[in-house]
Design a protein around this motif. Sequence first.
Motif, PDB file in Angstrom:
ATOM      1  N   GLY A  57      32.656 -53.701 107.198  1.00  0.00           N
ATOM      2  CA  GLY A  57      31.222 -53.665 107.455  1.00  0.00           C
ATOM      3  C   GLY A  57      30.612 -52.341 107.022  1.00  0.00           C
ATOM      4  N   ARG A  58      29.400 -52.411 106.545  1.00  0.00           N
ATOM      5  CA  ARG A  58      28.666 -51.196 106.135  1.00  0.00           C
ATOM      6  C   ARG A  58      27.283 -51.268 106.753  1.00  0.00           C
ATOM      7  N   LEU A  59      27.019 -50.305 107.637  1.00  0.00           N
ATOM      8  CA  LEU A  59      25.761 -50.265 108.356  1.00  0.00           C
ATOM      9  C   LEU A  59      25.053 -48.956 108.031  1.00  0.00           C
ATOM     10  N   THR A  60      23.751 -49.002 107.888  1.00  0.00           N
ATOM     11  CA  THR A  60      22.951 -47.798 107.626  1.00  0.00           C
ATOM     12  C   THR A  60      21.899 -47.653 108.717  1.00  0.00           C
ATOM     13  N   GLN A  61      21.646 -46.431 109.060  1.00  0.00           N
ATOM     14  CA  GLN A  61      20.604 -46.091 110.034  1.00  0.00           C
ATOM     15  C   GLN A  61      19.960 -44.796 109.571  1.00  0.00           C
ATOM     16  N   GLY A  62      18.860 -44.982 108.824  1.00  0.00           N
ATOM     17  CA  GLY A  62      18.251 -43.811 108.191  1.00  0.00           C
ATOM     18  C   GLY A  62      19.186 -43.280 107.113  1.00  0.00           C
ATOM     19  N   SER A  79      22.050 -42.107 107.890  1.00  0.00           N
ATOM     20  CA  SER A  79      23.402 -42.262 108.417  1.00  0.00           C
ATOM     21  C   SER A  79      23.993 -43.585 107.927  1.00  0.00           C
ATOM     22  N   VAL A  80      25.213 -43.517 107.426  1.00  0.00           N
ATOM     23  CA  VAL A  80      25.923 -44.703 106.923  1.00  0.00           C
ATOM     24  C   VAL A  80      27.225 -44.870 107.712  1.00  0.00           C
ATOM     25  N   GLU A  81      27.416 -46.056 108.249  1.00  0.00           N
ATOM     26  CA  GLU A  81      28.636 -46.356 109.006  1.00  0.00           C
ATOM     27  C   GLU A  81      29.418 -47.448 108.283  1.00  0.00           C
ATOM     28  N   ILE A  82      30.669 -47.166 108.008  1.00  0.00           N
ATOM     29  CA  ILE A  82      31.553 -48.135 107.356  1.00  0.00           C
ATOM     30  C   ILE A  82      32.658 -48.506 108.334  1.00  0.00           C
ATOM     31  N   ASP A  83      32.743 -49.799 108.669  1.00  0.00           N
ATOM     32  CA  ASP A  83      33.736 -50.295 109.618  1.00  0.00           C
ATOM     33  C   ASP A  83      34.801 -51.086 108.860  1.00  0.00           C
ATOM     34  N   ARG A  84      36.044 -50.765 109.143  1.00  0.00           N
ATOM     35  CA  ARG A  84      37.176 -51.501 108.574  1.00  0.00           C
ATOM     36  C   ARG A  84      38.148 -51.852 109.699  1.00  0.00           C
ATOM     37  N   GLY A  85      38.645 -53.069 109.671  1.00  0.00           N
ATOM     38  CA  GLY A  85      39.573 -53.483 110.723  1.00  0.00           C
ATOM     39  C   GLY A  85      40.568 -54.502 110.215  1.00  0.00           C
ATOM     40  N   ILE A  86      41.739 -54.518 110.817  1.00  0.00           N
ATOM     41  CA  ILE A  86      42.769 -55.508 110.499  1.00  0.00           C
ATOM     42  C   ILE A  86      43.279 -56.084 111.814  1.00  0.00           C
ATOM     43  N   GLN A  87      43.396 -57.410 111.879  1.00  0.00           N
ATOM     44  CA  GLN A  87      43.764 -58.078 113.115  1.00  0.00           C
ATOM     45  C   GLN A  87      45.017 -58.916 112.909  1.00  0.00           C
ATOM     46  N   PHE A  88      45.871 -58.921 113.932  1.00  0.00           N
ATOM     47  CA  PHE A  88      47.059 -59.755 113.940  1.00  0.00           C
ATOM     48  C   PHE A  88      47.018 -60.653 115.181  1.00  0.00           C
ATOM     49  N   ARG A  94      39.339 -48.785 111.934  1.00  0.00           N
ATOM     50  CA  ARG A  94      39.087 -47.472 111.339  1.00  0.00           C
ATOM     51  C   ARG A  94      37.651 -47.465 110.829  1.00  0.00           C
ATOM     52  N   ASN A  95      36.811 -46.695 111.482  1.00  0.00           N
ATOM     53  CA  ASN A  95      35.407 -46.587 111.121  1.00  0.00           C
ATOM     54  C   ASN A  95      35.145 -45.181 110.590  1.00  0.00           C
ATOM     55  N   SER A  96      34.464 -45.122 109.479  1.00  0.00           N
ATOM     56  CA  SER A  96      34.137 -43.809 108.888  1.00  0.00           C
ATOM     57  C   SER A  96      32.628 -43.649 108.799  1.00  0.00           C
ATOM     58  N   TYR A  97      32.177 -42.420 108.916  1.00  0.00           N
ATOM     59  CA  TYR A  97      30.754 -42.090 108.883  1.00  0.00           C
ATOM     60  C   TYR A  97      30.558 -40.951 107.873  1.00  0.00           C
ATOM     61  N   ASN A  98      29.350 -40.911 107.284  1.00  0.00           N
ATOM     62  CA  ASN A  98      29.087 -39.827 106.333  1.00  0.00           C
ATOM     63  C   ASN A  98      28.693 -38.546 107.040  1.00  0.00           C
ATOM     64  N   ASP A  99      28.349 -38.633 108.313  1.00  0.00           N
ATOM     65  CA  ASP A  99      27.912 -37.443 109.017  1.00  0.00           C
ATOM     66  C   ASP A  99      28.708 -37.196 110.297  1.00  0.00           C
ATOM     67  N   ALA A 100      29.895 -37.867 110.429  1.00  0.00           N
ATOM     68  CA  ALA A 100      30.687 -37.695 111.641  1.00  0.00           C
ATOM     69  C   ALA A 100      32.158 -37.929 111.302  1.00  0.00           C
ATOM     70  N   PRO A 101      33.060 -37.462 112.156  1.00  0.00           N
ATOM     71  CA  PRO A 101      34.496 -37.682 111.904  1.00  0.00           C
ATOM     72  C   PRO A 101      34.831 -39.183 111.911  1.00  0.00           C
ATOM     73  N   THR A 102      35.916 -39.517 111.215  1.00  0.00           N
ATOM     74  CA  THR A 102      36.387 -40.909 111.155  1.00  0.00           C
ATOM     75  C   THR A 102      36.834 -41.371 112.527  1.00  0.00           C
ATOM     76  N   GLN A 103      36.490 -42.617 112.853  1.00  0.00           N
ATOM     77  CA  GLN A 103      36.829 -43.196 114.146  1.00  0.00           C
ATOM     78  C   GLN A 103      37.984 -44.187 113.977  1.00  0.00           C
ATOM     79  N   ARG A 104      39.046 -43.978 114.770  1.00  0.00           N
ATOM     80  CA  ARG A 104      40.220 -44.843 114.679  1.00  0.00           C
ATOM     81  C   ARG A 104      40.533 -45.414 116.067  1.00  0.00           C
TER      82      ARG A 104
END
Length: 473
Positions: free
Chosen positions: A118-123, A125-134, A319-329
């Motif tokens: 997923g790729r979300l923008t807020q102004g 700020s860009v949020e990219i969400d990646r996930g893998i499910q089992f 694993r979520n990454s942001y252009n203005d914040a640390p990567t979220q895992r």
Amino acid sequence: MNSRSLKLPRKRLILASLALLALSGCASLSPDGGFGPVEQVAKDRLGKQVTWARSDADRDAIDKRVAQLLEQPLSADDAVQVALLNNRGLQASFAELGVSEADMVQAGRLPNPGFSFGRLTQGSSVEIDRGIQFNLARLLMLPMVNQIEARRFEQARGAVALSMLSLASETRKAYVLAVAADETKRYMLQVQTAAEAGAELARRQAQAGNWNKLQQAREQSFYADAALNLARAEQARGAARERLTRLMGLWGSQTQFRLPERLPDLPKAPNDLPDIEQTAMAQRLDVQAARLGTEQLAKNLGLTRATRFVNVLEVGAVRNSYNDAPTQRGYTISVELPLFDWGGARVAKAEAIYMQAVNRAAETAINARSEVRGAYANYRTSYDIARHVRDEIVPLKKRISEENQLRYNGMLIGVFELLADARSQITSVNGYIEALRDFWLAQADLDMALIGTPSMTALPAAMSTTDSGAAAH
């Protein structure tokens, strides 16, 4: 537990994913599609060769072997061998092995992991969400589901083997009927010839004024009955031959196969089988299949109980990454909450189906005992009847014919009495043919009763592993 301990390093995630994928790839299709045990059954129980035609080369080899067997008059064993090689219905049943094995292999593999992006923008700020499910629940239930599907595969293999043995039995019986029908037709032709001679002689005697109309009509009636019996014998011969042709899978010029002139002789003594019920219980395939199906349902019942509360259980890495914040895992777990359906109805249904299978298995065993007793009694009775006709009736009719021939030579009886006696003797010989035919049919029925019947009941759809797998999801 602090936030650091909840983090899943990328390297560890990759290794775990590879391990799961390797586990799911362990199951594979066998080279022969599970056909080996069926082929062994044909060798052990029938002493025959069976081939699964999965290529043009296999089909060519079968055609050559069938052509070789058809070059000479067929024996009963040759007819069975042709049917086992050439019957297309049997070849179609072999394909069931491939279907069942594919289901078993599929049950041993994990479903493909899910990936989300997923790729979300807020102004700005860009949020990219990646996930893998089992599907963790499927992983936990994998050994049990795999065992269930393996038992289903064994049951399918038993059904195919039983179908093959049933075809062999039906072919042997059709062969006996075809040869007996040929013999009967030949003897009915002899009866008609004798009756025709009597009718012609009666006509001439009537013309000469030596016979009255009643005597002439009686001889004409004998001839009419003989002609009718010959027509019926010809009809039965055609039907028996066509049935044998269908079972052997023959067409075109192959239908001109030759049969011997007579059935095999009666054995010197019948088989003595004092422990026939125990033998049947130990080797009947339908009894074994019923027992296997009941065990499978018991395993399915355990699976239903184990998954009655946790119906959906999934685990995933995020694993979520942001252009203005640390990567979220992190990771996610989703569980279905049993607020309205606690699985009680599903368990009750499974228990009812299991008890149904238990009673059907018991019924199969009881029926098997009755069938084998009846088949053995029929076999012994048919042997006694055939031996009585051969040793008592036929020799007695022959002795009467010889005495009448002496009386005819001494002019003590007329030609009509001699012809009537000849018809009676031919009829007694044909009676022995029928008694011998019935014995060999009873022998084939007894052999099949010791193996099983092809009417095995499939597992109820409600208890298939597909539903069990769905419950595990």
